[in-house]
Design a protein around this motif. Structure first.
Motif, PDB file in Angstrom:
ATOM      1  N   LYS A 284       0.828  -1.202   0.000  1.00 24.74           N
ATOM      2  CA  LYS A 284       0.000   0.000   0.000  1.00 24.74           C
ATOM      3  C   LYS A 284       0.865   1.256   0.000  1.00 24.74           C
ATOM      4  O   LYS A 284       0.547   2.243  -0.673  1.00 24.74           O
ATOM      5  CB  LYS A 284      -0.913   0.000   1.233  1.00 24.74           C
ATOM      6  CG  LYS A 284      -1.930   1.139   1.241  1.00 24.74           C
ATOM      7  CD  LYS A 284      -2.880   0.998   2.421  1.00 24.74           C
ATOM      8  CE  LYS A 284      -3.917   2.124   2.407  1.00 24.74           C
ATOM      9  NZ  LYS A 284      -4.852   2.017   3.553  1.00 24.74           N
TER      10      LYS A 284
ATOM     11  N   GLY B 287       2.256   1.927  -3.549  1.00 20.37           N
ATOM     12  CA  GLY B 287       1.246   2.507  -4.418  1.00 20.37           C
ATOM     13  C   GLY B 287       0.976   3.958  -4.074  1.00 20.37           C
ATOM     14  O   GLY B 287       0.829   4.812  -4.963  1.00 20.37           O
ATOM     15  N   ALA B 288       0.938   4.254  -2.772  1.00 21.36           N
ATOM     16  CA  ALA B 288       0.674   5.622  -2.325  1.00 21.36           C
ATOM     17  C   ALA B 288       1.813   6.567  -2.706  1.00 21.36           C
ATOM     18  O   ALA B 288       1.581   7.741  -3.018  1.00 21.36           O
ATOM     19  CB  ALA B 288       0.466   5.636  -0.809  1.00 21.36           C
TER      20      ALA B 288
ATOM     21  N   GLN C   2       3.765   6.427  -5.375  1.00 32.35           N
ATOM     22  CA  GLN C   2       3.694   6.782  -6.792  1.00 32.35           C
ATOM     23  C   GLN C   2       2.622   7.838  -7.031  1.00 32.35           C
ATOM     24  O   GLN C   2       2.846   8.813  -7.758  1.00 32.35           O
ATOM     25  CB  GLN C   2       3.411   5.531  -7.626  1.00 32.35           C
ATOM     26  CG  GLN C   2       3.576   5.763  -9.127  1.00 32.35           C
ATOM     27  CD  GLN C   2       3.700   4.452  -9.895  1.00 32.35           C
ATOM     28  OE1 GLN C   2       4.160   3.449  -9.350  1.00 32.35           O
ATOM     29  NE2 GLN C   2       3.300   4.457 -11.158  1.00 32.35           N
ATOM     30  N   VAL C   3       1.470   7.670  -6.412  1.00 34.74           N
ATOM     31  CA  VAL C   3       0.393   8.656  -6.540  1.00 34.74           C
ATOM     32  C   VAL C   3       0.836  10.004  -5.970  1.00 34.74           C
ATOM     33  O   VAL C   3       0.590  11.059  -6.562  1.00 34.74           O
ATOM     34  CB  VAL C   3      -0.876   8.169  -5.816  1.00 34.74           C
ATOM     35  CG1 VAL C   3      -1.931   9.273  -5.788  1.00 34.74           C
ATOM     36  CG2 VAL C   3      -1.437   6.925  -6.498  1.00 34.74           C
ATOM     37  N   ALA C   4       1.520   9.962  -4.819  1.00 32.28           N
ATOM     38  CA  ALA C   4       1.978  11.192  -4.176  1.00 32.28           C
ATOM     39  C   ALA C   4       2.960  11.952  -5.055  1.00 32.28           C
ATOM     40  O   ALA C   4       2.908  13.179  -5.149  1.00 32.28           O
ATOM     41  CB  ALA C   4       2.619  10.866  -2.822  1.00 32.28           C
TER      42      ALA C   4
ATOM     43  N   TYR D 225       3.173  11.858  -8.340  1.00 29.38           N
ATOM     44  CA  TYR D 225       2.416  12.425  -9.462  1.00 29.38           C
ATOM     45  C   TYR D 225       1.805  13.775  -9.063  1.00 29.38           C
ATOM     46  O   TYR D 225       1.945  14.784  -9.751  1.00 29.38           O
ATOM     47  CB  TYR D 225       1.281  11.489  -9.884  1.00 29.38           C
ATOM     48  CG  TYR D 225       1.666  10.435 -10.893  1.00 29.38           C
ATOM     49  CD1 TYR D 225       2.055  10.778 -12.188  1.00 29.38           C
ATOM     50  CD2 TYR D 225       1.621   9.086 -10.555  1.00 29.38           C
ATOM     51  CE1 TYR D 225       2.396   9.800 -13.106  1.00 29.38           C
ATOM     52  CE2 TYR D 225       1.964   8.104 -11.472  1.00 29.38           C
ATOM     53  CZ  TYR D 225       2.352   8.462 -12.747  1.00 29.38           C
ATOM     54  OH  TYR D 225       2.687   7.497 -13.646  1.00 29.38           O
ATOM     55  N   LYS D 226       1.098  13.759  -7.938  1.00 31.62           N
ATOM     56  CA  LYS D 226       0.421  14.973  -7.484  1.00 31.62           C
ATOM     57  C   LYS D 226       1.421  16.059  -7.114  1.00 31.62           C
ATOM     58  O   LYS D 226       1.237  17.237  -7.442  1.00 31.62           O
ATOM     59  CB  LYS D 226      -0.482  14.649  -6.294  1.00 31.62           C
ATOM     60  CG  LYS D 226      -1.659  13.752  -6.633  1.00 31.62           C
ATOM     61  CD  LYS D 226      -2.527  13.475  -5.410  1.00 31.62           C
ATOM     62  CE  LYS D 226      -3.725  12.605  -5.769  1.00 31.62           C
ATOM     63  NZ  LYS D 226      -4.563  12.297  -4.579  1.00 31.62           N
TER      64      LYS D 226
ATOM     65  N   PRO E  35       0.736  12.450   0.619  1.00 34.41           N
ATOM     66  CA  PRO E  35       0.721  13.379  -0.515  1.00 34.41           C
ATOM     67  C   PRO E  35       1.037  14.815  -0.101  1.00 34.41           C
ATOM     68  O   PRO E  35       1.658  15.570  -0.866  1.00 34.41           O
ATOM     69  CB  PRO E  35      -0.719  13.262  -1.041  1.00 34.41           C
ATOM     70  CG  PRO E  35      -1.200  11.952  -0.550  1.00 34.41           C
ATOM     71  CD  PRO E  35      -0.547  11.743   0.782  1.00 34.41           C
TER      72      PRO E  35
ATOM     73  N   THR F  75       4.419  16.701  -1.355  1.00 32.42           N
ATOM     74  CA  THR F  75       4.279  17.964  -2.089  1.00 32.42           C
ATOM     75  C   THR F  75       5.136  19.053  -1.463  1.00 32.42           C
ATOM     76  O   THR F  75       5.786  19.840  -2.166  1.00 32.42           O
ATOM     77  CB  THR F  75       2.805  18.406  -2.124  1.00 32.42           C
ATOM     78  OG1 THR F  75       2.026  17.422  -2.812  1.00 32.42           O
ATOM     79  CG2 THR F  75       2.651  19.750  -2.835  1.00 32.42           C
TER      80      THR F  75
ATOM     81  N   ALA G 289       5.201   9.769 -16.519  1.00 37.06           N
ATOM     82  CA  ALA G 289       4.762   8.525 -15.879  1.00 37.06           C
ATOM     83  C   ALA G 289       5.893   7.507 -15.823  1.00 37.06           C
ATOM     84  O   ALA G 289       6.085   6.815 -14.814  1.00 37.06           O
ATOM     85  CB  ALA G 289       3.568   7.936 -16.628  1.00 37.06           C
TER      86      ALA G 289
ATOM     87  N   GLU H 298       7.542   6.368 -12.243  1.00 39.69           N
ATOM     88  CA  GLU H 298       7.487   4.943 -11.893  1.00 39.69           C
ATOM     89  C   GLU H 298       8.854   4.447 -11.428  1.00 39.69           C
ATOM     90  O   GLU H 298       8.959   3.704 -10.440  1.00 39.69           O
ATOM     91  CB  GLU H 298       7.020   4.127 -13.098  1.00 39.69           C
ATOM     92  CG  GLU H 298       6.900   2.636 -12.814  1.00 39.69           C
ATOM     93  CD  GLU H 298       6.441   1.850 -14.026  1.00 39.69           C
ATOM     94  OE1 GLU H 298       6.378   0.609 -13.921  1.00 39.69           O
ATOM     95  OE2 GLU H 298       6.162   2.463 -15.079  1.00 39.69           O
TER      96      GLU H 298
END
Length: 273
Positions: free
Chosen positions: A51, A54-55, A57-59, A61-62, A108, A112, A198, A202
């Motif tokens: 988890k 996955g978090a 990678q999303v963080a 991106y944002k 996130p 940031t 992306a 990654e």
């Protein structure tokens, strides 16, 4: 002209070597808590580790979008290092106050803040935040010193850490810089830009995820109850500010003297230390 002939640039390179070859963030955490962080990581359930990855990678991106968008593009403006550490401490304190599960909400935000701190340093070194290659370089910072195998040194050294990206990704960065010079980054389509970023994110996330897993593990070690999320976030932000400073000094000098010359002088300085 050789970089060693310019005292200011040579001293800047020496500063970069000192910053980039300092102990890893994992080592710094372990030293503070007087506890081997690897043991704490092994105790984390695999579902939590998955988890986290996955978090992360999303963080990233944002963070890459929000952080650069939120800073005025004024190259050479002094970086606000203390302000970003204050933001990070506040974010960490709020996350720590609500327990382990809230860290996924806080991630996130803290990422940031750290990305914004990195971009702030890039700007202070004269880099254009509207340049897509600068954005790529900011993201790259989070892969440096991230996947260490020793407790007292950065894993492989700065240049080897940079080389973890595959040849295709390194070629991609070169193509981005060339295309930006010819037609301007603003002419890239959102889909095209997103696809390029992306691939880079990654790769970076696979290493930054290791660091964040270590951070999460540290926060659930019983012996460090006094070590707050604020302390860890401040430590992380300070670390990545230093890495960013060294990284963008190197990038600036490489633009002026060439990759090979800077790398050679870097290694000479490192060997003398």
């Amino acid at each position: 002209m050789s970089i060693s002939d310019n005292i200011n640039d040579y001293n800047s390179l020496k500063t970069a070597v000192k910053l980039l070859e300092s102990p890893s963030i994992t080592a710094k955490i372990s030293n503070i808590i007087s506890f081997p962080i690897e043991g704490a990581v092994k105790k984390l359930p695999k579902s939590v580790t998955k988890k986290i990855n996955g978090a992360v990678q999303v963080a990233l991106y944002k963070a890459a979008d929000v952080a650069l968008w939120s800073i005025d593009n004024q190259p050479h403006k002094s970086a606000s290092t203390k302000l970003h550490k204050l933001y990070a401490a506040t974010s960490g304190a709020l996350g720590g106050a609500f327990g382990f599960t809230s860290l996924f909400i806080e991630l996130p935000i803290s990422t940031t803040i750290m990305m914004r701190a990195v971009a702030d340093v890039a700007r202070s070194e004269g880099f254009d935040l509207n340049d897509l290659s600068t954005k790529v370089a900011c993201i790259e910072v989070f892969a440096i010193g991230g996947n260490n195998s020793k407790d007292d040194t950065t894993e492989t050294g700065y240049y080897l850490s940079r080389s973890f990206m595959t040849e295709s990704i390194r070629q991609l960065s070169k193509e981005l810089a060339e295309m930006a010079a010819k037609q301007g980054a603003n002419k890239f389509s959102p889909t095209q830009t997103g696809k390029w970023l992306a691939k880079i994110i990654e790769k970076v996330a696979s290493r930054f995820g290791v660091v964040i897993t270590n951070k999460f593990a540290a926060q659930v070690v019983p012996v460090i109850g006094a070590l707050s999320g604020a302390t860890l976030n401040t430590l992380f932000t300070h670390f990545y500010q230093d890495i960013a400073r060294g990284h963008f000094i190197i990038k600036r000098l490489e633009n002026q003297y060439g990759y090979e010359q800077v790398k050679e002088e870097y290694q000479k300085i490192l060997n003398k230390s």
